[in-house]
Design a protein around this motif. Structure first.
Motif, PDB file in Angstrom:
ATOM      1  N   MET A 198       0.841  -1.177   0.000  1.00  0.00           N
ATOM      2  CA  MET A 198       0.000   0.000   0.000  1.00  0.00           C
ATOM      3  C   MET A 198       0.887   1.241   0.000  1.00  0.00           C
ATOM      4  O   MET A 198       1.303   1.701   1.049  1.00  0.00           O
ATOM      5  N   GLN A 199       1.207   1.736  -1.155  1.00  0.00           N
ATOM      6  CA  GLN A 199       2.070   2.896  -1.272  1.00  0.00           C
ATOM      7  C   GLN A 199       1.260   4.160  -0.999  1.00  0.00           C
ATOM      8  O   GLN A 199       0.224   4.399  -1.598  1.00  0.00           O
TER       9      GLN A 199
ATOM     10  N   MET B 118       6.675   5.314   1.728  1.00  0.00           N
ATOM     11  CA  MET B 118       6.851   4.885   3.116  1.00  0.00           C
ATOM     12  C   MET B 118       7.658   5.954   3.854  1.00  0.00           C
ATOM     13  O   MET B 118       8.285   6.807   3.226  1.00  0.00           O
TER      14      MET B 118
ATOM     15  N   ALA C  49       6.540   0.981   7.191  1.00  0.00           N
ATOM     16  CA  ALA C  49       5.288   1.137   6.461  1.00  0.00           C
ATOM     17  C   ALA C  49       4.181   0.302   7.073  1.00  0.00           C
ATOM     18  O   ALA C  49       4.429  -0.750   7.666  1.00  0.00           O
ATOM     19  N   SER C  50       2.971   0.778   6.884  1.00  0.00           N
ATOM     20  CA  SER C  50       1.783   0.016   7.220  1.00  0.00           C
ATOM     21  C   SER C  50       1.313  -0.644   5.930  1.00  0.00           C
ATOM     22  O   SER C  50       0.833   0.024   5.020  1.00  0.00           O
ATOM     23  N   GLN C  51       1.494  -1.947   5.841  1.00  0.00           N
ATOM     24  CA  GLN C  51       1.041  -2.699   4.676  1.00  0.00           C
ATOM     25  C   GLN C  51      -0.337  -3.289   4.974  1.00  0.00           C
ATOM     26  O   GLN C  51      -0.860  -3.123   6.071  1.00  0.00           O
ATOM     27  N   LYS C  52      -0.918  -3.973   4.024  1.00  0.00           N
ATOM     28  CA  LYS C  52      -2.284  -4.464   4.181  1.00  0.00           C
ATOM     29  C   LYS C  52      -2.449  -5.359   5.416  1.00  0.00           C
ATOM     30  O   LYS C  52      -3.373  -5.183   6.199  1.00  0.00           O
TER      31      LYS C  52
ATOM     32  N   CYS D  48      12.986  -7.274   4.692  1.00  0.00           N
ATOM     33  CA  CYS D  48      11.691  -6.895   5.257  1.00  0.00           C
ATOM     34  C   CYS D  48      11.387  -7.716   6.502  1.00  0.00           C
ATOM     35  O   CYS D  48      11.392  -8.940   6.455  1.00  0.00           O
TER      36      CYS D  48
ATOM     37  N   ARG E 162       8.347  -8.345   9.107  1.00  0.00           N
ATOM     38  CA  ARG E 162       6.898  -8.146   9.152  1.00  0.00           C
ATOM     39  C   ARG E 162       6.363  -8.392  10.554  1.00  0.00           C
ATOM     40  O   ARG E 162       6.711  -9.385  11.192  1.00  0.00           O
TER      41      ARG E 162
END
Length: 151
Positions: free
Chosen positions: A1-2, A46, A74-77, A115, A117
């Motif tokens: 999610m950019q 991000m 970043a906050s990803q899905k 990365c 997570r």
């Protein structure tokens, strides 16, 4: 999610409350622990910490107009992500991190090449990520980046 946010604060302001709290705490830990010389900016959608052109005029080899990326959050899905380029480029740093992680978290390490997570925002090992952030200066990152790039 950019994200299309123009600033780290604007980025945080767009997040749901649980993600906003977690990323704000993570951001604070990084700002408190990153060695002098890194700059905070929006990078690839991000919150990024980069080596600015004032320290490394060559910039990022993929796009020299951009500063040299080092770390992003970043906050990803489905998770919160920490992207640390030093972990990808430095096997000793990666070994240290993977050895230390179980001492700071009850959850299994969920990691790709650079990365990390975190599926539960309240289970981010902030102290460990602060230690990780402090382990490499901009100059050390430049030297490692150039050595890896030349291979």
């Amino acid at each position: 999610m950019q994200s299309t946010a123009f600033s780290p604060q604007e980025y945080l302001d767009t997040l749901p409350e649980d993600r906003k709290q977690a990323l704000s705490a993570l951001r604070e830990v990084l700002l408190d622990n990153l060695p002098a010389g890194f700059s905070e900016e929006m990078s690839y959608g991000m919150i990024g910490y980069v080596v600015p052109h004032s320290l490394y005029p060559a910039g990022y080899h993929c796009d020299p107009k951009l500063p040299l990326p080092f770390l992003s959050i970043a906050s990803q899905k489905n998770f919160i992500a920490v992207y640390h380029m030093g972990l990808y480029a430095n096997p000793e740093l990666l070994a240290w991190f993977t050895d230390e992680y179980p001492k700071h978290s009850k959850t299994k390490l969920d990691m790709g090449k650079s990365c990390i997570r975190f599926k539960k925002p309240n289970q981010i090992p902030l102290a460990l990520l602060g230690e990780l952030a402090a382990k490499m200066t901009p100059q050390q990152w430049i030297e490692l980046y150039e050595a890896v790039l030349k291979k």
